[in-house]
Enzyme design. Sequence first.
Site, PDB file in Angstrom:
ATOM      1  N   HIS A 331       0.801  -1.220   0.000  1.00  0.00           N
ATOM      2  CA  HIS A 331       0.000   0.000   0.000  1.00  0.00           C
ATOM      3  C   HIS A 331       0.831   1.266   0.000  1.00  0.00           C
ATOM      4  O   HIS A 331       2.041   1.247   0.242  1.00  0.00           O
ATOM      5  CB  HIS A 331      -1.011  -0.002   1.160  1.00  0.00           C
ATOM      6  CG  HIS A 331      -0.430   0.201   2.532  1.00  0.00           C
ATOM      7  ND1 HIS A 331      -1.004   1.065   3.443  1.00  0.00           N
ATOM      8  CD2 HIS A 331       0.622  -0.343   3.154  1.00  0.00           C
ATOM      9  CE1 HIS A 331      -0.315   1.025   4.568  1.00  0.00           C
ATOM     10  NE2 HIS A 331       0.669   0.194   4.423  1.00  0.00           N
ATOM     11  N   GLU A 337       4.294   6.334   8.511  1.00  0.00           N
ATOM     12  CA  GLU A 337       4.371   5.192   9.426  1.00  0.00           C
ATOM     13  C   GLU A 337       5.808   4.979   9.913  1.00  0.00           C
ATOM     14  O   GLU A 337       6.693   4.654   9.131  1.00  0.00           O
ATOM     15  CB  GLU A 337       3.887   3.929   8.711  1.00  0.00           C
ATOM     16  CG  GLU A 337       2.513   4.081   8.082  1.00  0.00           C
ATOM     17  CD  GLU A 337       2.099   2.834   7.310  1.00  0.00           C
ATOM     18  OE1 GLU A 337       2.664   1.750   7.549  1.00  0.00           O
ATOM     19  OE2 GLU A 337       1.207   2.954   6.449  1.00  0.00           O
ATOM     20  N   HIS A 361       8.121   4.600   6.617  1.00  0.00           N
ATOM     21  CA  HIS A 361       7.454   4.714   5.321  1.00  0.00           C
ATOM     22  C   HIS A 361       6.618   5.982   5.377  1.00  0.00           C
ATOM     23  O   HIS A 361       5.560   6.016   6.003  1.00  0.00           O
ATOM     24  CB  HIS A 361       6.613   3.476   5.036  1.00  0.00           C
ATOM     25  CG  HIS A 361       7.432   2.207   5.111  1.00  0.00           C
ATOM     26  ND1 HIS A 361       7.166   1.189   5.993  1.00  0.00           N
ATOM     27  CD2 HIS A 361       8.536   1.827   4.421  1.00  0.00           C
ATOM     28  CE1 HIS A 361       8.063   0.219   5.834  1.00  0.00           C
ATOM     29  NE2 HIS A 361       8.912   0.589   4.885  1.00  0.00           N
ATOM     30  N   HIS A 367       5.070   0.438   0.244  1.00  0.00           N
ATOM     31  CA  HIS A 367       5.724  -0.584   1.055  1.00  0.00           C
ATOM     32  C   HIS A 367       4.794  -1.780   1.179  1.00  0.00           C
ATOM     33  O   HIS A 367       3.649  -1.745   0.753  1.00  0.00           O
ATOM     34  CB  HIS A 367       6.129  -0.039   2.422  1.00  0.00           C
ATOM     35  CG  HIS A 367       5.006   0.557   3.220  1.00  0.00           C
ATOM     36  ND1 HIS A 367       4.455   1.777   2.924  1.00  0.00           N
ATOM     37  CD2 HIS A 367       4.324   0.103   4.286  1.00  0.00           C
ATOM     38  CE1 HIS A 367       3.492   2.054   3.782  1.00  0.00           C
ATOM     39  NE2 HIS A 367       3.386   1.043   4.622  1.00  0.00           N
TER      40      HIS A 367
HETATM   41 FE   FE2 Z   1       1.959   0.565   6.124  1.00  0.00          FE
END
Ligand code: FE2
Length: 431
Positions: A331, A337, A361, A367
Amino acid sequence: MSSREYQTGFGNHFSTEALSGALPQGQNNPQKVGLGLYAEQLSGSAFTVPRAQNLRTWLYRIRPSVLQGPFRPIERAPSLFKSRPFQEPTAPNALRWDPFSFPSQPVDFLDGLHTIAGNGDPDGYRGCATHIYFATKSMGSRFFYNADGEFLLVPEQGRLLLRTEMGELEIGAGEIGVIPRGVKFQADPLDPQARGYVCENYGQPFRLPDLGLIGANGLADPRDFCYPVARFEDKTGSFQLVSKYRGHLYQADLDHSPLDVVGWHGNYAPYKYHLDRFQVLGSISFDHPDPSIFTVLTSPSEIPGTANVDFVIFAARWLVQTNTFRPPYYHRNCMSEFMGLIRGKYDAKQTGFLPGGVSLHNCMTPHGPDAESFEKAVTSDLKPQFLSDTLAIMFESSLPFQVTPFAAGAKELQKDYLSCWKGLKSHFKSE
Ligand code: FE2
């Protein structure tokens, strides 16, 4: 197991006194407080916010906090404990670090704070910073409070004793501890080495997320949160109080220990929680919900449903979905994140993501499972499976993280992280 005494419930209005008579009855600020104590209110919210978000505690202490200072810029080696802005912009690459090495010299918790990334701005009460802490010696005569935000501590190895104005909390791997903005404390290792993650939250204080259609039960239960009981020391001598204020560290001298609160009542206090108590929910048919269903605590932003920062865990759980790609899906996310690992293995990565390491990320950076995890996931027999040895954490923020010069230059930064996806071949067949 610790035998320490705690009060339980999330954000309850607790009353606790180390000596009988410290708390006034029926009034918060009488002309004369019992035992010759001073009354002092600590406000964690504006006086006028709605009752459900109102945070305040009355402290009954030997000396009021005005007996401090003056503060001056701290005169120690340059700290790696930072707020933005950092010098260099951060490119939108997926980033990952090996477990961070302990400093070569013994460090206390405060000198052992190494900022990895940050966003927002403490002046704007928005955003957060993420740190790794190391603690291999006591803070001694030093105490600390953070005017910029609250501390969410996530030990990865070694126990910490949090000695705070409101009493003591002991936390170890698998637990979290939260120190609200402004609360004075020491964090000392109870083992030779302590290391873990910190989210420094500049925004609204962490709270339990709403459960919506889940109903009244599930995720973190309020009764599993532990608050300290009052405990004080009546000590004079040479002490130092360090403050983080608008991104900078200052130090003031004290002639007494600031841990002199004999009794307190209110709902603004440090707390801890054992992540094994988290009731994991998930799919029992096909597909899986978004990871937001694993949210332990949330700091909301002004935009409904959009967190300033969420604290999310990926804990032991059953996977039972049919006809489903069970690891986290590939996604790209408008949220950013920051992840860490406490123990075991994270189900999207076979190698390279280790306890004490970090992955980042940022907004819209793609990722997902590495090539090896993908192959396993699409070829394995989908029997019910219990993921037993795993505990990963995530600080997920609506603001993109900027990486510090320390983290960008660290030897632990993996230069080849992107190669974990290199083996993902095209399987496309047009017929
Ligand atoms: Fe994620």
